[in-house]
Every structure is written in structure tokens, then in C-alpha cells.
Design an enzyme around this catalytic site. Structure first.
Site: not given
Ligand code: S3P
Length: 447
Positions: A32, A37, A133, A179, A181, A331, A358, A362, A404
Site C-alpha cells: 500500500k 507513492r 486523525r 512517522s 508520513q 500496522d 490510526k 487501535r 486491520r
Molecule cells: C505509512 C506510514 C505509517 C503507516 C501507514 C502507512 C506510509 O504511518 O501506519 O499505514 O505509507 O508512509 P505513520 O508514518 O504515521 O506511522
């Protein structure tokens, strides 16, 4: 391209019943993180990017739609095969409508980085789960780079109106939590900055953005810093279109893997699983629990090491999972908690604060599901302790719009004494659209 929206689905409950030994070979869907990306880099590279093995789940398709709204032309060539013609960095267009990311935090947050580094305005929104979120963690560094938050709900939540910076300032940013993200949003905004943008993380998070930046021709320097990493991107590169080959998602592979570990007599192979060390924390933990998992035919596909994992049922023992492992299995805690429920002794998982933000809380959702199944567990601060044994099952789990949570407790029902029900499986389509058929191919029974 077309994407179906997870919001429009009616809730559909499902039960899993005790299975006979699971047997056979399955291949989980594409990763995913890499799939999101792939669309974003297809947008940012000027020319034709191709993707093979894309995860065709709702979350990723939502990111594709958003990329189209910003000027990409996207076509599906065949199963998992996509072509993206991108306008390129600096040439993306302002979207005419609100960008709807459905259930997907990754899509929304990474796209905030893209918009934040361009002189365009966009509104970001999603479903009821995404609206809960926290987004300040993304908006704060983007503001430092010159982006403006035009509107936000409830302390930095969607819907969010964002006006990007035409000339984003290159920054050095220390992420408040490990993170990927946050790191990715800053780097994506930094792509259009005149100079070097640096992200420092106290613990290394998944590195797919860094790898893809390099794959598309950007200059990225990654160095160790303490227990974590310092990632520097040289801004305004010429991103060259490329082909992205997406390996199977270890976070989806986790479900058949744990199913085979807990259903007596099982012996399965899960094919092509990405073995990126920043994603294999669950395999390490299961190994410590005594799981029989063999990595066969290790090879490189699309720049990542992959392996076919042979998984056999066996007894598991409870372990202590250190907080430092969280980024590499963030995850996978819900499904690890299910494995722990079948182990002998207690499993303590430490440092799970990020689980609270999340797709659902969770930590609370896992504890509630375990209790519904008659499993003893306790939350102590940010730690979760699960007492292993032979789960009774028989409960109804509230999935809280979280794919999940749904998949984890369906897996539990394959081995608990009584069937296990979840209140809604609609969200499973966000990450693992063929979860049902894939598990049934191994011998699982749902009703
Ligand atoms: C992800 C980063 C994770 C993960 C998410 C996908 C990503 O989140 O939990 O399912 O693709 O960069 P965080 O970076 O906020 O921990």
C-alpha cells in the site's frame, strides 16, 4: 480511472469459523505504501510512469483520483498495471473540487506535502475515520516552509484548506514522532524548494519515499543519526519518469501468516513478500515467539528484497516487544495481538501511543475485540499486555471503520473455539480487496 468510495458502502458483518488446516500458496496484494507513492511520483515526474503490481484498493485509487485532479492522466492497462502521464514538478494544477481521500491517512498526508510545496490551493477531506486523525503533525512543518492553512476543523483535522508555498523554504525538520508520513510530506514539499530539505527522525521509519525519490532521479542523502536517520533531499531535481514494480505488502501478508500459525496443522506459502528491514518487525517478533517461518527464494524485485514465506502451525510463547520495534511493525500490532492470544504466557507490547491515531484508536479497538473474544488483556499507559491461551471467541467486534481490526479478528475466528464476528468488512477493500477469496483459497471459512 474510476474509484469506488468506501463511504457509500453499507456496513456488512461477517463471521469466521474454526478452520481445518490451512494449505496452499497465496500472493498478497501490492504494498500500500509503495502504491500510493507510485501515483504521486507519476504526478510529479514529467512524462510516462508505469506501475506493475499496484494495490487496487480504495485508498490507493483515491490517491490516483486526487493525482488526476492535479493534472495527471492515469490509465489502467491491466490487472495491477497502470500508466501515469504526469505534468511534472512545478506544473501541477489546482484541483477544482475537494480532494476526497476516503479512509486514507497516507494519501491525504503525502498529498498535503505535494500541495504544500506548490503555489496552489486545495481542500482535503475524507470519511469519518480520516476526519478524526491529527493533521497538525503535517501542517506544522508545511507552515515552516511557507504554506498557509486556510481552514481546518477541530484542532487540525479534515476538512483542511491548504495554500501551498510557491517557493517553499528548505528546512531542517526533526519529526516529533517516527512517522514515515510526516517525513514524506516534508520531503515531497521540499522537492520544489530551492536548496536542501532535511528530515531527522529519532527512529528510522519506512524508507519508501527516499528510495522512490532516488529511483526517479532525485539526489537523496541518508545518514545514520543516533538510533535514527537524517535524510537530505536536494530540491528542484528533474524527476524522470520510471517504472515502479510493487512487491507484496508485508502488512497484508501478516494476516495469512498469523492464520497459519494459529490454525493447527497449517502449512502455507505466502509469496513475494517484501522483506525491507523497516517493515519486518512482525516477522522478527513472531520468530522470537517460536513461530515456524522460513524465508525461501530470497530475491530482489523492484529494488526491494522479497521472499516466499513458508509458515507452519506450531506453539507460540509470549514475549516482550520493545517500543523501539514499533516503527517497523506499526500496522501489525492488531494481528500480533491475535497471535499473542494463542501463545503460552503473556505478551507485552510497549510504546503503542501511535496506535491511538490510526484508522481507529487501535489500542482501544484491539483491547475491546480481545475482551469480546474472552481474552484477558490490559492497557497500561501506552503498553498492551495480552494473556495467551485458547481464545473462546464468540464475540462481535466493533471494527471502528478500521480494515486491520476487521481482518485481525476474522483471522482469530479461524482458530477460536467459537466463531468470531466483525460488524463490518467494507473497509477491508481499502487495503486488501481480495482478503476473503485469498483466505478461502487456503481453506478459511467465512459466513
Ligand atoms: C505509512 C506510514 C505509517 C503507516 C501507514 C502507512 C506510509 O504511518 O501506519 O499505514 O505509507 O508512509 P505513520 O508514518 O504515521 O506511522
Amino acid at each position: 480511472m474510476s474509484a469506488h468510495s468506501s463511504h457509500s458502502r453499507a456496513a456488512s458483518p461477517l463471521s469466521a469459523v474454526r478452520a481445518r488446516p490451512l494449505k496452499g500458496r497465496v500472493r498478497p496484494p501490492g504494498d500500500k505504501s509503495i502504491s500510493h507513492r507510485a501515483f504521486l511520483f507519476g504526478l510529479l515526474a514529467c512524462g510516462e510512469t508505469k506501475v506493475e503490481g499496484l494495490l487496487e484498493g480504495d485508498d490507493v485509487l483515491g490517491t490516483g483520483k486526487a493525482c488526476e485532479a492535479l493534472g495527471a492522466v492515469i490509465e489502467r492497462l491491466g490487472p495491477g498495471q497502470w500508466r501515469i502521464r504526469g505534468p511534472g514538478l512545478g506544473a501541477i494544477l489546482p484541483p477544482r473540487e475537494t480532494l476526497d481521500f476516503g479512509n486514507a491517512g497516507t494519501g491525504a498526508r503525502l498529498m498535503m506535502g505535494v500541495v504544500g510545496g506548490h503555489g496552489i490551493t486545495a481542500t482535503f477531506d475524507g470519511d469519518a475515520s480520516l476526519r478524526k486523525r491529527p493533521m497538525r503533525r503535517i501542517l506544522d512543518p508545511l507552515r515552516l516552509m511557507g504554506a498557509q492553512v486556510l481552514s481546518e476543523a477541530d484542532g487540525g483535522r479534515c476538512p483542511i484548506g491548504l495554500k501551498g508555498a510557491r517557493d517553499p523554504a528548505p528546512i531542517e525538520y526533526r519529526t516529533p514522532v517516527a512517522s514515515a508520513q510526516i517525513k514524506s510530506a516534508v520531503l515531497l514539499a521540499g522537492l520544489n524548494a530551492p536548496g536542501a530539505t532535511t528530515v531527522i527522525e529519532a527512529q528510522a521509519s519506512r524508507d519508501h519515499t527516499e528510495k522512490m525519490l532516488a529511483h526517479f532521479g532525485a539526489e537523496v542523502i541518508v545518514a545514520a543519526e543516533g538510533e535514527g536517520r537524517r535524510v537530505t533531499l536536494v530540491g528542484r531535481p528533474e524527476l524522470r519518469p520510471a517504472t515502479v514494480v510493487v512487491p507484496a505488502d508485508p502488512s497484508s501478508a501478516a494476516f495469512p501468516i498469523v492464520a497459519a500459525l494459529i490454525v493447527p496443522g497449517s502449512d502455507i506459502v505466502v509469496e513475494g513478500v517484501m522483506m525491507n528491514p523497516l517493515r519486518t518487525g512482525l516477522l522478527k517478533t513472531l520468530g522470537e515467539m517460536g513461530a515456524h517461518i522460513e524465508a525461501l527464494d530470497r530475491r530482489v524485485e523492484g529494488g526491494e528484497e522479497v521472499a516466499d514465506l513458508r509458515v507452519r502451525h506450531g506453539t507460540l510463547r509470549g514475549v516482550d516487544v520493545p517500543a523501539a520495534r514499533a516503527p517497523s511493525m506499526i500496522d501489525e500490532y492488531p494481528i500480533l495481538a491475535v497471535a499473542a492470544a494463542f501463545a503460552s504466557g503473556a505478551t507485552r507490547m510497549r510504546g503503542l501511543s501511535e496506535l491511538r491515531v490510526k484508522e481507529s484508536d487501535r489500542l482501544a479497538a484491539v483491547a475491546a475485540g480481545l475482551k469480546a473474544a474472552g481474552v484477558d488483556c490490559a492497557i497500561d499507559g501506552d503498553d498492551l499486555t495480552v494473556e495467551g491461551g485458547r481464545p473462546r471467541g464468540g464475540g462481535m467486534v466493533s471494527t471502528q471503520m478500521d480494515h486491520r481490526i476487521a481482518m485481525s479478528f476474522l483471522v482469530m475466528g479461524l482458530a477460536s473455539l467459537e466463531p468470531m464476528a466483525v460488524d463490518d468488512v467494507a473497509m477491508i477493500a481499502t487495503s486488501f480487496p481480495d482478503f476473503g477469496p485469498t483466505m478461502e483459497q487456503l481453506g478459511a471459512k467465512f459466513r
